[in-house]
Scaffold this active site. Structure first.
Site, short mmCIF file in Angstrom:
data_model
loop_
_atom_site.label_atom_id
_atom_site.label_comp_id
_atom_site.label_asym_id
_atom_site.label_seq_id
_atom_site.Cartn_x
_atom_site.Cartn_y
_atom_site.Cartn_z
N HIS A 32 0.86 -1.18 0.00
CA HIS A 32 0.00 0.00 0.00
C HIS A 32 0.90 1.23 0.00
O HIS A 32 1.72 1.42 0.91
CB HIS A 32 -0.88 -0.01 1.24
CG HIS A 32 -1.87 1.10 1.31
ND1 HIS A 32 -3.10 1.05 0.70
CD2 HIS A 32 -1.80 2.30 1.93
CE1 HIS A 32 -3.75 2.19 0.96
NE2 HIS A 32 -2.99 2.95 1.71
N ASP A 34 1.09 5.12 0.07
CA ASP A 34 0.38 6.37 0.35
C ASP A 34 1.09 7.54 -0.32
O ASP A 34 2.28 7.76 -0.08
CB ASP A 34 0.31 6.62 1.86
CG ASP A 34 -0.66 5.66 2.52
OD1 ASP A 34 -0.27 5.01 3.51
OD2 ASP A 34 -1.80 5.57 2.06
N ASP A 174 -8.34 0.98 5.84
CA ASP A 174 -7.05 1.67 5.87
C ASP A 174 -7.02 2.58 7.09
O ASP A 174 -7.76 3.54 7.17
CB ASP A 174 -6.87 2.51 4.59
CG ASP A 174 -5.52 3.18 4.52
OD1 ASP A 174 -5.29 3.95 3.57
OD2 ASP A 174 -4.69 2.94 5.42
C1 DX5 Z 1 -3.35 6.82 6.81
C2 DX5 Z 1 -2.48 5.85 6.03
C3 DX5 Z 1 -2.32 4.44 6.51
C4 DX5 Z 1 -2.37 4.01 7.90
C5 DX5 Z 1 -1.06 3.59 8.56
O1 DX5 Z 1 -3.52 7.96 6.01
O2 DX5 Z 1 -3.08 5.72 4.76
O3 DX5 Z 1 -1.27 3.87 5.82
O4 DX5 Z 1 -2.97 4.91 8.76
O5 DX5 Z 1 -1.36 2.58 9.50
P1 DX5 Z 1 -1.61 2.83 11.07
O6 DX5 Z 1 -2.82 3.69 11.19
O7 DX5 Z 1 -1.79 1.44 11.63
O8 DX5 Z 1 -0.36 3.51 11.61
ZN ZN Z 2 -3.52 4.69 2.73
#
Ligand code: DX5
Ligand code: ZN
Length: 220
Positions: A32, A34, A174
């Protein structure tokens, strides 16, 4: 069978090859990625160089999550970088249906990302055109946040809509995915999860140990 995508904004990028080798030993579904522009969300995350590196090191799916303004301007870039899945936020583009068509026309799986407050009404006309819906469990932009509890109801509402209309669209969570939440949502029929700091990264166990436990718990 639940699918697990790992949020590379949470990964140790100083040892990318080793990190991805260890992740793939944990039988993940894909990565994934971001993408943030500091405008749609007040943060930055992965960049083009990260995607190039990750693409070179794996054949698994790259799930690109666009948290950017005007994503319609940048689809070809992410397709050329090797994205297999692209999701974007409804309120980040003027013409949602057209952008769905554009992404699908590239042979890429298309999803929309629903912010916590956004209702399933927002997707009822486009849901047949989607391969997946990325349901945000947190307000987008930062790892390590608390789960927005009313999102559980959104999953139930979406599963009802999918059942009523016999749709194939998959649901992914997510944000703030932990063990308990996976076990609870797996029973509701959520299809996939984005794993970040809440469950996978920054722990004192190997990725394989963590994922073996997660899989054993939901497989029963
Ligand atoms: C939030 C991000 C995620 C995610 C990360 O914008 O898209 O990748 O929150 O994981 P956590 O929340 O478990 O740290
Ligand atoms: Zn994400």
């Amino acid at each position: 069978m639940a699918k697990f995508y790992v949020s590379m904004m949470c990964a140790d990028m100083t040892h990318l090859a080793d990190e991805m080798k260890n992740l793939e030993e944990a039988e993940i579904e894909g990565y994934h990625l971001d993408i943030m522009d500091g405008r749609y969300v007040p943060n930055f995350a992965l960049g083009v160089a990260d995607i190039i590196g990750i693409r070179k090191l794996t054949n698994k799916d790259l799930d690109v999550h666009l948290m950017i303004e005007n994503p319609e301007k940048h689809i070809d870039l992410f397709v050329d970088l090797g994205a297999n899945m692209i999701s974007f936020h409804l309120n980040s583009t003027r013409h949602v249906d057209r952008l769905i068509n554009t992404i699908s026309s590239k042979g890429i799986k298309v999803g929309v990302a629903l912010n916590p407050s956004e209702t399933i009404e927002e997707v009822k006309y486009i849901i047949e055109k989607l391969d997946f819906i990325l349901v945000m469990g947190v307000n987008p932009g930062f790892a390590g946040q608390q789960y927005v509890n009313y999102v559980d109801q959104k999953f139930k509402d979406l599963k009802n809509l999918i059942a009523q209309r016999n749709l194939k669209v998959e649901l992914y969570l997510d944000g703030c995915v932990n063990q308990d939440r996976v076990e609870y949502l797996d029973k509701i029929g959520v299809d996939g999860y984005v794993l970040g700091t809440s469950l996978l990264f920054g722990k004192d166990r190997t990725y394989k140990e963590i994922m073996d436990e997660v899989n054993n718990k939901i497989r029963g």
